[in-house]
Design a protein around this motif. Structure first.
Motif, short mmCIF file in Angstrom:
data_model
loop_
_atom_site.label_atom_id
_atom_site.label_comp_id
_atom_site.label_asym_id
_atom_site.label_seq_id
_atom_site.Cartn_x
_atom_site.Cartn_y
_atom_site.Cartn_z
N LEU A 187 0.81 -1.21 0.00
CA LEU A 187 0.00 0.00 0.00
C LEU A 187 0.85 1.27 0.00
N VAL A 188 1.92 1.29 0.82
CA VAL A 188 2.78 2.47 0.94
C VAL A 188 4.24 2.04 0.90
N ASN A 189 5.04 2.75 0.15
CA ASN A 189 6.49 2.53 0.13
C ASN A 189 7.22 3.78 0.63
N VAL A 190 8.12 3.60 1.57
CA VAL A 190 8.98 4.69 2.06
C VAL A 190 10.40 4.34 1.63
N GLU A 191 10.99 5.18 0.79
CA GLU A 191 12.29 4.86 0.21
C GLU A 191 13.34 5.90 0.57
N ASN A 192 14.30 5.48 1.40
CA ASN A 192 15.47 6.29 1.74
C ASN A 192 15.10 7.70 2.19
N VAL A 193 14.12 7.79 3.10
CA VAL A 193 13.58 9.08 3.52
C VAL A 193 14.41 9.68 4.65
N SER A 194 14.67 10.98 4.57
CA SER A 194 15.36 11.72 5.64
C SER A 194 14.57 12.98 5.97
N LYS A 195 14.63 13.38 7.24
CA LYS A 195 13.96 14.60 7.68
C LYS A 195 14.79 15.26 8.77
N VAL A 196 15.11 16.53 8.57
CA VAL A 196 15.96 17.27 9.52
C VAL A 196 15.18 18.47 10.04
N TYR A 197 15.23 18.67 11.37
CA TYR A 197 14.70 19.89 11.99
C TYR A 197 15.87 20.61 12.65
N GLY A 198 16.15 21.85 12.19
CA GLY A 198 17.28 22.57 12.74
C GLY A 198 18.57 21.82 12.42
N THR A 199 19.27 21.41 13.47
CA THR A 199 20.52 20.66 13.28
C THR A 199 20.34 19.19 13.61
N ARG A 200 19.07 18.77 13.85
CA ARG A 200 18.83 17.41 14.31
C ARG A 200 18.14 16.59 13.23
N ALA A 201 18.72 15.41 12.93
CA ALA A 201 18.12 14.50 11.94
C ALA A 201 17.14 13.58 12.66
N LEU A 202 15.83 13.80 12.45
CA LEU A 202 14.83 12.92 13.06
C LEU A 202 14.80 11.56 12.37
N LEU A 203 14.91 11.57 11.03
CA LEU A 203 14.92 10.34 10.25
C LEU A 203 16.07 10.43 9.26
N ASP A 204 16.84 9.36 9.16
CA ASP A 204 18.06 9.40 8.35
C ASP A 204 18.12 8.16 7.45
N GLY A 205 17.68 8.32 6.19
CA GLY A 205 17.76 7.23 5.21
C GLY A 205 16.87 6.05 5.56
N VAL A 206 15.63 6.30 5.95
CA VAL A 206 14.72 5.24 6.39
C VAL A 206 13.95 4.67 5.19
N SER A 207 13.89 3.34 5.11
CA SER A 207 13.10 2.66 4.08
C SER A 207 12.18 1.65 4.75
N LEU A 208 10.86 1.76 4.45
CA LEU A 208 9.86 0.91 5.08
C LEU A 208 8.74 0.63 4.08
N GLY A 209 7.84 -0.28 4.44
CA GLY A 209 6.66 -0.53 3.61
C GLY A 209 5.48 -0.94 4.46
N VAL A 210 4.27 -0.61 3.98
CA VAL A 210 3.03 -1.03 4.63
C VAL A 210 2.23 -1.82 3.61
N SER A 211 1.81 -3.05 3.97
CA SER A 211 1.06 -3.91 3.07
C SER A 211 -0.35 -4.14 3.59
N GLU A 212 -1.20 -4.69 2.74
CA GLU A 212 -2.55 -5.06 3.14
C GLU A 212 -2.49 -5.98 4.37
N GLY A 213 -3.36 -5.72 5.33
CA GLY A 213 -3.42 -6.59 6.51
C GLY A 213 -2.42 -6.26 7.60
N ASP A 214 -1.46 -5.37 7.32
CA ASP A 214 -0.48 -5.00 8.35
C ASP A 214 -1.17 -4.25 9.49
#
Length: 601
Positions: free
Chosen positions: A5-32
Motif C-alpha cells: 500500500l505504501v512505500n517509504v524509500e530512503n527518507v530523511s527529515k531534519v529539523y534545525g541541526t537534528r536529523a529525526l529520520l536518516d535514510g529510512v526505508s519501510l513498507g506497509v502492506s494489506e493486513g499490516d
C-alpha cells in the motif's frame, strides 16, 4: 501475496541541526497492523505524517498505491467548530439509514456509550465548537472509523478514552480489514492490536515481528547481543520482559516469542518488587493508619458521586482506581487530599476521613503546576532537595533522578519554559518524588509520557515504600504498579475487584446489556429487611476478608519461593504444591463471600 500500500524509500527529515529520520526505508502492506514506539521527540509523529503525505520528506520519497484511501487521526482535529456532531460524523444520512447500519451503531456505542450520545448536551445535534479537546478527539475518531479506508493511521488514539473505550477500540480494529499504523504509548493496546512494531530511535527505525511483548523480548535480545546500550537501559528492558513473562495477565491469546529464549534471558532478573518487604518498610514510615473513610459521602456540586463509603487505605497498599467518566475518581482523591492538607479540618459532604498523623502526601493532579519558566530543570528539582531516599537503601541525587526521568545532562539546563507538555509532566512527578512522600496519589500519570519513560517510572515505583492510589486509563501501568483494583461503577459505591480490570469490564458489559434490554440494573443497596447494624457488620467482615486475602497472597509468594528453592526435591515440591492448592481454594471461598457481602454492605 499481500498488496503493498505504501512505500517509504530512503527518507530523511531534519529539523534545525537534528536529523529525526536518516535514510529510512519501510513498507506497509494489506493486513499490516503496525505499532510505532520511541521516545518523545524522536520522530514518530513525523514518520506517520510523511506516510500519510501530510508532510514532505527532505530527501527520498513516499509512494501510495493507486486509489489508496487513507484515514488519519492526528493530534489536532480539523473539525468544523460551527458544525454539529451529526453533520461531521453521519453527514446527510437519514436517521433510519444510519440507525440500521450495524457499523455506525457499534462506533457510536463504543466511543460515546450510546446512540443518543449521553454526556453531550444535545446528543448528535450538539455544536462542536464549545466541546472539550477530548470530546472533539472522540468525534474525529468516530468520523474516521465510520468511513471505509484501505489504511488507517492513528496518532495516540487512546488519549481521552477510558478503559472501556480502549478495550472497545482494540476489538474494533482487530476486526477491521483495513491496514493500520498506530503511534501510542498504551502497551496493552499495542499487544491487543498490532502484529508488527516499528521502534524509532536516533534517526533509524527498527522493525520487529509481533506485538509489544514480542518487541520487548526481541529488543532485549538485540541489545544483549550488541552490548552497545548502557547497562541501565538493558536492565530496564529485561525487567519489563520479566514482568511480561511472570507477573502480568496474558497480554495476547497466543504469545509468539520463544518461551525458552525469553526465560533464559530473564533467569537472573528478580521480581519487580518484594511486596512483603515494602509493606514492612511502609508500616514503619506510616504506622497503622493512613486514610480511614467512615460512612463518607462525596458530592460535586449537586451531583452525588459516592454515598456511605467505608474504606481503608493501609500502609503499603498499592491501589488502582478505575471507573466510568464522571463517577468520582478524581473527586475521591481530592476529598482525601483536602483532609490530609487541612489536617482533618476540611471534610467531605458526609461522614469523616481520618488521616494518619505521619502521612506525607504527594498528589499528582491532571493539571500541570506552573513553575518559573526561567528556572533550569535541575534547579527546579533542587528547589525541593538535593538528594532523595527511594527506599531499600536506594538514594539518588537530583541529577541522577533527572537522568532516570529522561533529562540528560544537557537537558537538565534547559529552561522550564522551553519544555514540552510531556516533559513538564515528567518534571512535576520528579519534584513530587524528591520531596520523599510516604503516600502518592497519581491522577493519570501516564499522560504525555513515552513508553521508555513509563518503564523508568515503573522501575522507580517498584522500590518505593509507601501507600499509593493510581487513576489511569493505561491498563498496563495499573497492572504493573498496583496490587489491588477498586472500581467506581457509577452507582455511588466503591468496590474491590478481585480479578482486576477484566472483572471491571465484565461488570460494565452486564450493566450496559441490562440498560439496552430496558432492564433496570439492581442498585447495590441493602437487601430487603437488612438492618443498619447488619450492614455495619457486613462492612467489618469485608475489611477482615480483605486482610485475609492480603495474607494469602503473601503466603502464596512464600510457597512459590520455597518450591523454587526445592525444585530438585520432588517430595517436598508435591507437599508445597498441595499447600498452594489449599490456599487457592481458601482464596476462592473468601472472594465469593466478599462478593456476597459487598451487596449487603
Amino acid at each position: 501475496m499481500a498488496v503493498n500500500l505504501v512505500n517509504v524509500e530512503n527518507v530523511s527529515k531534519v529539523y534545525g541541526t537534528r536529523a529525526l529520520l536518516d535514510g529510512v526505508s519501510l513498507g506497509v502492506s494489506e493486513g499490516d497492523r503496525i505499532g510505532v514506539v520511541g521516545r518523545n521527540g524522536d520522530g514518530k509523529t513525523t514518520l506517520i505524517r510523511m506516510l500519510a503525505k501530510l508532510e514532505d520528506a527532505d530527501t527520498g520519497r513516499v509512494t501510495h498505491s493507486g486509489g489508496l484511501h487513507v484515514g488519519v487521526l492526528t493530534q489536532h482535529d480539523s473539525l468544523d467548530p460551527g458544525a454539529t456532531v451529526r453533520h461531521e460524523v453521519i453527514r446527510d444520512m437519514a436517521d433510519h439509514e444510519w440507525a440500521g447500519n450495524a457499523k455506525i451503531r457499534d462506533v457510536l456505542t463504543g466511543l460515546f456509550g450510546g446512540l443518543d450520545l449521553p454526556g453531550f448536551p444535545q446528543g448528535l445535534d450538539t455544536v462542536i465548537g464549545p466541546l472539550s479537546g477530548g470530546e472533539r478527539r472522540r468525534i474525529a475518531l468516530a468520523k474516521l472509523l465510520i468511513a471505509e479506508q484501505d489504511l488507517i493511521i492513528l496518532d495516540e488514539p487512546t488519549n481521552h478514552l477510558d478503559v472501556e473505550g480502549i478495550a472497545w477500540l482494540a476489538k474494533h480494529l482487530r476486526e477491521r480489514r483495513s491496514a493500520l499504523v498506530c503511534v501510542t504509548h498504551d502497551r496493552w493496546f499495542l499487544d491487543q492490536v498490532c502484529t508488527r512494531m516499528w521502534d524509532v530511535q536516533k534517526g533509524d527505525v527498527y522493525e520487529y515481528e509481533g506485538g509489544y511483548s514480542d518487541y520487548v523480548f526481541a529488543r532485549a535480545e538485540r541489545e544483549r547481543i550488541a552490548a552497545t546500550e548502557e547497562v541501565k537501559r538493558q536492565n530496564l528492558v529485561r525487567k519489563e520482559l520479566a514482568w511480561l513473562r511472570r507477573g502480568a495477565p496474558a497480554r495476547t491469546s497466543k504469545p509468539r516469542f520463544r518461551v525458552e529464549a525469553a526465560n533464559e534471558l530473564i533467569a537472573d532478573v528478580p521480581p519487580p518488587r518484594d511486596t512483603s518487604e515494602l509493606m514492612k518498610f511502609a508500616s514503619t514510615r506510616l504506622g497503622k493508619t493512613v486514610f480511614d473513610l467512615k460512612d463518607v459521602t462525596v458530592q460535586a456540586g449537586p451531583k452525588l458521586l459516592l454515598k456511605h463509603v467505608t474504606w481503608q487505605l493501609g500502609p503499603g497498599d498499592r491501589i488502582g482506581l478505575v471507573g466510568v467518566n464522571g463517577s468520582g475518581k478524581t473527586s475521591l482523591l481530592r476529598a482525601l487530599a483536602d483532609a490530609a492538607y487541612s489536617e482533618g479540618e476540611r471534610q467531605p459532604a458526609g461522614g469523616r476521613v481520618v488521616v494518619g498523623k505521619t502521612v506525607k502526601l504527594a498528589y499528582l493532579s491532571q493539571e500541570v503546576s506552573e513553575l518559573d519558566p526561567a528556572l533550569r530543570v535541575l534547579q527546579a528539582v533542587q528547589q525541593v532537595r538535593d538528594r532523595v531516599d527511594l527506599g531499600k537503601g536506594r538514594e539518588m541525587t537530583a541529577g541522577q533522578l533527572c537522568e532516570t526521568f529522561g533529562f540528560n545532562k544537557e537537558k537538565q539546563w534547559t529552561p522550564v519554559g522551553d519544555l514540552s507538555g510531556g516533559e513538564r509532566r515528567r518534571l512535576q512527578l520528579l519534584r513530587l518524588l524528591m520531596d520523599e512522600p510516604n503516600v502518592l496519589f497519581l491522577d493519570e500519570p501516564t499522560n504525555d509520557l513515552d513508553i521508555e519513560t513509563l518503564t523508568q517510572l515503573e522501575d522507580v515505583l517498584d522500590g518505593w515504600p509507601g501507600s499509593m492510589v493510581v487513576i489511569s486509563h493505561d491498563r498496563f501501568f495499573i497492572e504493573r504498579t498496583t496490587d489491588k483494583v477498586y472500581a467506581l461503577l457509577g452507582d455511588a459505591t466503591l468496590r474491590m475487584l478481585p480479578r482486576g480490570i477484566d472483572e471491571y469490564l465484565e461488570r460494565r458489559h452486564r450493566m450496559e446489556e441490562a440498560v439496552a434490554a430496558r432492564t433496570p440494573v439492581a442498585p447495590p443497596a441493602e437487601k430487603p429487611g437488612i438492618s443498619s447494624a447488619d450492614a455495619r457488620a457486613a462492612k467489618k467482615e469485608l475489611q477482615k476478608i480483605e486482610r485475609q486475602l492480603d495474607k494469602i497472597s503473601q503466603n502464596e509468594k512464600k510457597l512459590h519461593d520455597q518450591i523454587a528453592a526445592n525444585a530438585t526435591d520432588f517430595g517436598k515440591v508435591a507437599e508445597l504444591d498441595a499447600d498452594l492448592r489449599e490456599l487457592a481454594t481458601e482464596r476462592e471461598d473468601l472472594e465469593t463471600r466478599w462478593l456476597e457481602l459487598a451487596d449487603e454492605a
